[in-house]
Design an enzyme around this catalytic site. Sequence first.
Site, PDB file in Angstrom:
ATOM      1  CG  ASP A 532      -0.221  -0.196   2.535  1.00  0.00           C
ATOM      2  OD1 ASP A 532       0.901  -0.717   2.537  1.00  0.00           O
ATOM      3  OD2 ASP A 532      -0.782   0.184   3.575  1.00  0.00           O
ATOM      4  NE  ARG A 536       0.161   3.777   6.638  1.00  0.00           N
ATOM      5  CZ  ARG A 536      -0.728   4.434   5.918  1.00  0.00           C
ATOM      6  NH1 ARG A 536      -0.649   5.755   5.791  1.00  0.00           N
ATOM      7  NH2 ARG A 536      -1.706   3.797   5.310  1.00  0.00           N
ATOM      8  CD  GLU A 538      -0.910   0.182   6.651  1.00  0.00           C
ATOM      9  OE1 GLU A 538      -0.830   1.150   7.402  1.00  0.00           O
ATOM     10  OE2 GLU A 538      -1.992  -0.347   6.370  1.00  0.00           O
ATOM     11  CG  ASP A 545      -4.608  -0.442  -1.198  1.00  0.00           C
ATOM     12  OD1 ASP A 545      -5.472  -1.040  -0.540  1.00  0.00           O
ATOM     13  OD2 ASP A 545      -4.033   0.579  -0.790  1.00  0.00           O
ATOM     14  CD  GLU A 806      -3.157   6.577   3.306  1.00  0.00           C
ATOM     15  OE1 GLU A 806      -2.206   7.173   3.848  1.00  0.00           O
ATOM     16  OE2 GLU A 806      -3.686   5.549   3.784  1.00  0.00           O
TER      17      GLU A 806
HETATM   18  C1  BGC Z   1      -3.922   1.003   3.842  1.00  0.00           C
HETATM   19  C2  BGC Z   1      -4.894   1.025   2.706  1.00  0.00           C
HETATM   20  C3  BGC Z   1      -5.721  -0.213   2.880  1.00  0.00           C
HETATM   21  C4  BGC Z   1      -6.511   0.028   4.118  1.00  0.00           C
HETATM   22  C5  BGC Z   1      -7.640  -0.855   4.418  1.00  0.00           C
HETATM   23  C6  BGC Z   1      -4.701   1.165   5.094  1.00  0.00           C
HETATM   24  O1  BGC Z   1      -3.948   1.269   6.203  1.00  0.00           O
HETATM   25  O2  BGC Z   1      -2.901   1.914   3.695  1.00  0.00           O
HETATM   26  O3  BGC Z   1      -4.467   1.420   1.515  1.00  0.00           O
HETATM   27  O4  BGC Z   1      -6.430  -0.648   1.802  1.00  0.00           O
HETATM   28  O5  BGC Z   1      -5.678   0.168   5.231  1.00  0.00           O
HETATM   29  O6  BGC Z   1      -8.643  -0.033   4.689  1.00  0.00           O
END
Ligand code: BGC
Length: 965
Positions: A532, A536, A538, A545, A806
């Site tokens: 994504d 960060r 993540e 996505d 984002e």
């Molecule tokens: C991500 C998104 C993802 C979402 C789910 C986020 O933290 O960055 O792109 O699809 O979580 O809602």
Amino acid sequence: MKSLPLLLFGAHCVTSLAADDGALKSAGLRTEYLADPEGVEAAQPRLQWQVECPQRGQGQTAYHILVASSAEALARNEGDLWDSGKVTGDATSQIAYAGKPLVSRRQCFWKVQAWDRNGAASAWSEPAQWSMGLLKPEDWKAQWISFIDGTPLHTARQKLHLPPAHHYRKDFTAAREVKRATLYFSALGIAEMQINGHRVGDAYFESGWADYAKRACYRTHDVTKLVQRGGNCVGAIVADGWYSGYVGYGMFVGYGPNKTGRNIYGRTPALLAQLEIEYADGSHETVGTDTSWQTTGDGPIREADLLMGESHDARVPMDGWSKFRDPNGIMKWAGLNWQPAIRAEENGSTKAKFFESGAVKEVELGFRKPPKLAAYTAPPIRVIEELPAKRITEPKPGTYIFDLGQNIAGVIRLKVKGAAGTVVQIRYGEMLHTDGRLMTENLRKARATDFYTLRGDDAGETWQPRFTYHGFQFVELTGLAEKPAPDAVTGLVLGNDMQATSDFACSDPAMTQFWKNTVRTQRANFIEVPTDCPQRDERLGWMGDAQIYVRTASYNADVSAFLTKWLDDLEEAQRDSGAYPDYAPYPFAHGKPGATHGTAWTDAGVIVPYTIWKVYGDTRLLERHWDSMTKFMEWRRRADPDLKGVSLGNTWGDWLNLGEQTPIEYIDLCYHRLSALLMSAMADALGKREAAAKYRETADALARSFRKQFIRPDGSLSVDTQTAYVLALENRIFTEPDEARAAALRLAQKIAANDSRMATGFLGTKPLLLALTANGQNDLACRLFQSRKFPSWGYEVEQGATSVWERWDSFTKEHGFDGANGKNNAAMNSFSHYSFGSVMQWGFQTLAGIDTDGPGYQRIIIRPNPPSPEATGEPKPLDWVKAHYDSIHGRIASEWRANGASFELHITIPTNTTATVFLPGKDAASVTEGGKALADAIGVKVLRGEPGCVVLAVESGTYQFQSKR
Ligand code: BGC
């Protein structure tokens, strides 16, 4: 109309495979989508090539493939492994090897010859090759090794624990002349292999991420050039990686063992390596990891974490550590604390409590041998571009910030000079605060900081990290006594090394810029899995996505092998219920307690394979995942027996919409129908007639249910959001064209009533322009594409974006990081998130008009959609677009220019394909090609007229059409 400036149509040069003599030429040979791959696992690897000929209407009528066990045999035209003979047909891809069974380690050399439509044979192509991997578990003689890990498992949730990387080495003697040497290896963690002081290959983060409890990837490298007769050394540096380092937001939310966010798969990294030597005399020798290897954790890499960063102490004497130990030489590295490696299982059992959303379970974090070793099938992660710094600022004395000019993911090369022991701290950020400080709030728990301790070389020293990467545009150095030189920092862009396959430009420079931003953002996020965001804590393979963006991704780059690998991760992550999870790999559950999946995220398990099939004609991939997709559809059906649409698990829904909530049940019904429609198409492609009929029935039943629940007698929808209309249109709920056009008109009115702004989130935005253009609202689609009003792509570019954000308002000139309404959450504000870039599917497919007609671009559709001559507005409606896409058959180009009623279209259709061209124009009589009437144009046939366009059948070649609208 004046003739077009050369600049427009002459600017790019089509990569030419064509021979000067006008004959057909075959080139661009690939095996399993890759150029000369090592370590292929497929029993019948698929071969592909491209044919090209400058003449219009040329193509392949037959081919002949030779696969030989040696380059010499191939040169003699001996296909001792496979001689396909002359095979009639136009196929140039997805051709399964059908020769002698391929055993482990087999080297295969191949070439192809093609016959054109006149029956003339091409010359043989240049040779290509592949090698087979280790196909059977018993091929692995080496042992998984590790170091004695005396450190207790980390338990302090809020405190970082960053262990050093470990070095491993083994001296050996190659007794005779070396004919070939191959290194196979895998890591629980990530490894850099070295032989005789040289890095093996140039890939980062080997051997890759997988669910290690089920599978680990292995790599194969031809290291013949690195191994010499006599004394040699093979070495490895092994770091935590995804196996035992920090993953995702585990630390932030308290997931993983002891809520620490690290050691997700295991406690201690391990290495398995096998160097196989074939001597000139035909004998073999294998040097595999075992307890005769030496290891140390006292090397210079003191910290090595993918998310947190790397620390390197250059004072630690490590020079020459992976060279053969000369008994008479002085080797400072030998003075470190080297210990014999241990078998990985000797570290014993480590049990821990593993926390994730809604569950605590006891897990084993001691070594468990991965039940399966699988060849890595994606292109490797490499440095794909180097960026010099554009500017240096000094917001505070001694704090230097380097600006690379664009937001990327990767590492840096540091070049500094100073006293021994000087510690340079390197921080990374995507943006700066208005006072010039680095903005790091959006990194959340990702420390994203590297440290380099100088050894004090008078000549200066350079360093680049190996086991981490960051998402950044700005690099902050502190700790240096003197102002660093401009070349102290070079940005190294990392990414799985896929071929870029497109170009896009248009008369609105902001939108040309936006396309470039999508390419950059795709590169920054196609690192190991489609993530994504890269900055960060993540970096997960979020499925919503991925499914939204996959078709755009396929225009921008050759994503075939990369997504083939990821779809294995995805199938591996499938839940027992049949649901696909929210992201893949799936290290821990997130969201509502017990919920593993969400509408539209879970459907990626069907949408992504469908897209790969559509773009590359890959039916084998569909076969591979068919049972898994069937299980998914059964689960979907069980979850919604009445086919009314349900609230499934995590209800992300139309994520990041702007004030228009579309009920999750509504979205779910649409996505269930979409999955059923795609399943029926894939079943057809596989010849599974019953399944195709069954899924068509399901899709029909879902449409009936939709109509009953949501369409009012006047044709309006009872769910009154932009996204509701878009999803209904995308999923062909309206069976009559008039009905669909009426719905699109309502959608247009809703957008107009919203001050001509979108209110759609991830799910609604992707199909928005596609649905508008397809249903009579192309001028509005074009206007939204060019809009500068918040929220819009143009707005983002005008706020200075060099990547896709984002949020539409991740940064505004007016309110900074607080967003257009002053309320943004700084921690959830990525500047490198490709989802809203999905509009470029429309840009290529609809605006430039390059699409496939059926699977794999064998038949092509060229259907440009310029704004109508009546279109008005600011910025000026688009009046030219030029784009190309390098399909599996070669380059397809579409370039148009509109001037009032005059329209000009230049196209290139690759050899061996045909196109249906929908040329804007009032009738065939007003159309010319290359200045001639259509009747005189070679390779063009008028099929019919349609409202507003002339439909042409076009053979391969390059054409210049002019028409009157
Ligand atoms: C991500 C998104 C993802 C979402 C789910 C986020 O933290 O960055 O792109 O699809 O979580 O809602």
